[in-house]
Design a protein around this motif. Sequence first.
Motif, PDB file in Angstrom:
ATOM      1  N   LYS A  93       0.404  -1.230  -0.166  1.00  0.00           N
ATOM      2  CA  LYS A  93       0.005   0.408   0.041  1.00  0.00           C
ATOM      3  C   LYS A  93       0.848   0.957   0.270  1.00  0.00           C
ATOM      4  CE  LYS A  93      -4.040   2.110   2.539  1.00  0.00           C
ATOM      5  NZ  LYS A  93      -4.306   2.666   4.035  1.00  0.00           N
ATOM      6  N   ARG A  94       2.002   1.667   0.917  1.00  0.00           N
ATOM      7  CA  ARG A  94       2.534   1.874   0.974  1.00  0.00           C
ATOM      8  C   ARG A  94       3.400   2.643  -0.262  1.00  0.00           C
ATOM      9  NH1 ARG A  94       3.969   6.766   1.447  1.00  0.00           N
ATOM     10  NH2 ARG A  94       5.750   7.354   2.352  1.00  0.00           N
ATOM     11  N   LEU A  95       4.399   1.708  -0.948  1.00  0.00           N
ATOM     12  CA  LEU A  95       4.683   1.599  -2.252  1.00  0.00           C
ATOM     13  C   LEU A  95       3.646   1.976  -3.492  1.00  0.00           C
ATOM     14  CD1 LEU A  95       6.964  -1.600  -2.174  1.00  0.00           C
ATOM     15  CD2 LEU A  95       7.609   0.505  -2.529  1.00  0.00           C
ATOM     16  N   LYS A  96       3.141   1.883  -3.301  1.00  0.00           N
ATOM     17  CA  LYS A  96       1.347   2.341  -4.198  1.00  0.00           C
ATOM     18  C   LYS A  96       1.447   3.853  -4.535  1.00  0.00           C
ATOM     19  CE  LYS A  96      -1.784  -1.270  -3.999  1.00  0.00           C
ATOM     20  NZ  LYS A  96      -3.046  -1.867  -3.552  1.00  0.00           N
ATOM     21  N   GLU A  97       1.188   4.630  -2.766  1.00  0.00           N
ATOM     22  CA  GLU A  97       1.167   5.451  -2.466  1.00  0.00           C
ATOM     23  C   GLU A  97       2.633   6.588  -3.359  1.00  0.00           C
ATOM     24  OE1 GLU A  97       0.583   5.938   1.312  1.00  0.00           O
ATOM     25  OE2 GLU A  97      -1.532   5.312   1.177  1.00  0.00           O
ATOM     26  N   MET A  98       3.612   6.093  -2.447  1.00  0.00           N
ATOM     27  CA  MET A  98       5.163   6.544  -2.913  1.00  0.00           C
ATOM     28  C   MET A  98       4.766   6.141  -4.724  1.00  0.00           C
ATOM     29  SD  MET A  98       7.130   4.650  -0.136  1.00  0.00           S
ATOM     30  CE  MET A  98       8.791   5.804  -0.282  1.00  0.00           C
ATOM     31  N   THR A  99       4.447   5.561  -4.950  1.00  0.00           N
ATOM     32  CA  THR A  99       4.924   5.695  -6.709  1.00  0.00           C
ATOM     33  C   THR A  99       4.067   6.276  -7.658  1.00  0.00           C
ATOM     34  OG1 THR A  99       4.418   3.478  -7.259  1.00  0.00           O
ATOM     35  CG2 THR A  99       6.446   3.552  -6.479  1.00  0.00           C
ATOM     36  N   ASN A 100       2.905   6.823  -7.220  1.00  0.00           N
ATOM     37  CA  ASN A 100       1.647   7.257  -7.666  1.00  0.00           C
ATOM     38  C   ASN A 100       2.139   8.653  -8.136  1.00  0.00           C
ATOM     39  OD1 ASN A 100       0.372   4.987  -8.668  1.00  0.00           O
ATOM     40  ND2 ASN A 100      -1.183   4.608  -7.224  1.00  0.00           N
TER      41      ASN A 100
END
Length: 100
Positions: A93-100
Amino acid sequence: MTNKEQILNFIGLAKRAGKITTGEDILLNAIKKNKIKFLIIATDSGKASLKKFTDKANSYNIPTNQMFTKVEISDAIGMPRTIIGIADNGFAKRLKEMTN
């Protein structure tokens, strides 16, 4: 520190926490068992591997990211890899937030 560096550091943290799956066969089995929550594929990975994993990710609704090279991914986790899977909901979830 740039956003890209922060993401790579976070991937390294996920590796140290034991939340990363690597290796083509192991990753494919984990995807089939719905254990992978996020997939990071190197921009310079082979065409066959790229197609295989993007198709698998699409059919299992796994978000993917292709913003890093093999060298960047390998440096972040401390071993040579072109594709890594995140097996933890929180890290994914955190990686999705960081990469968008």
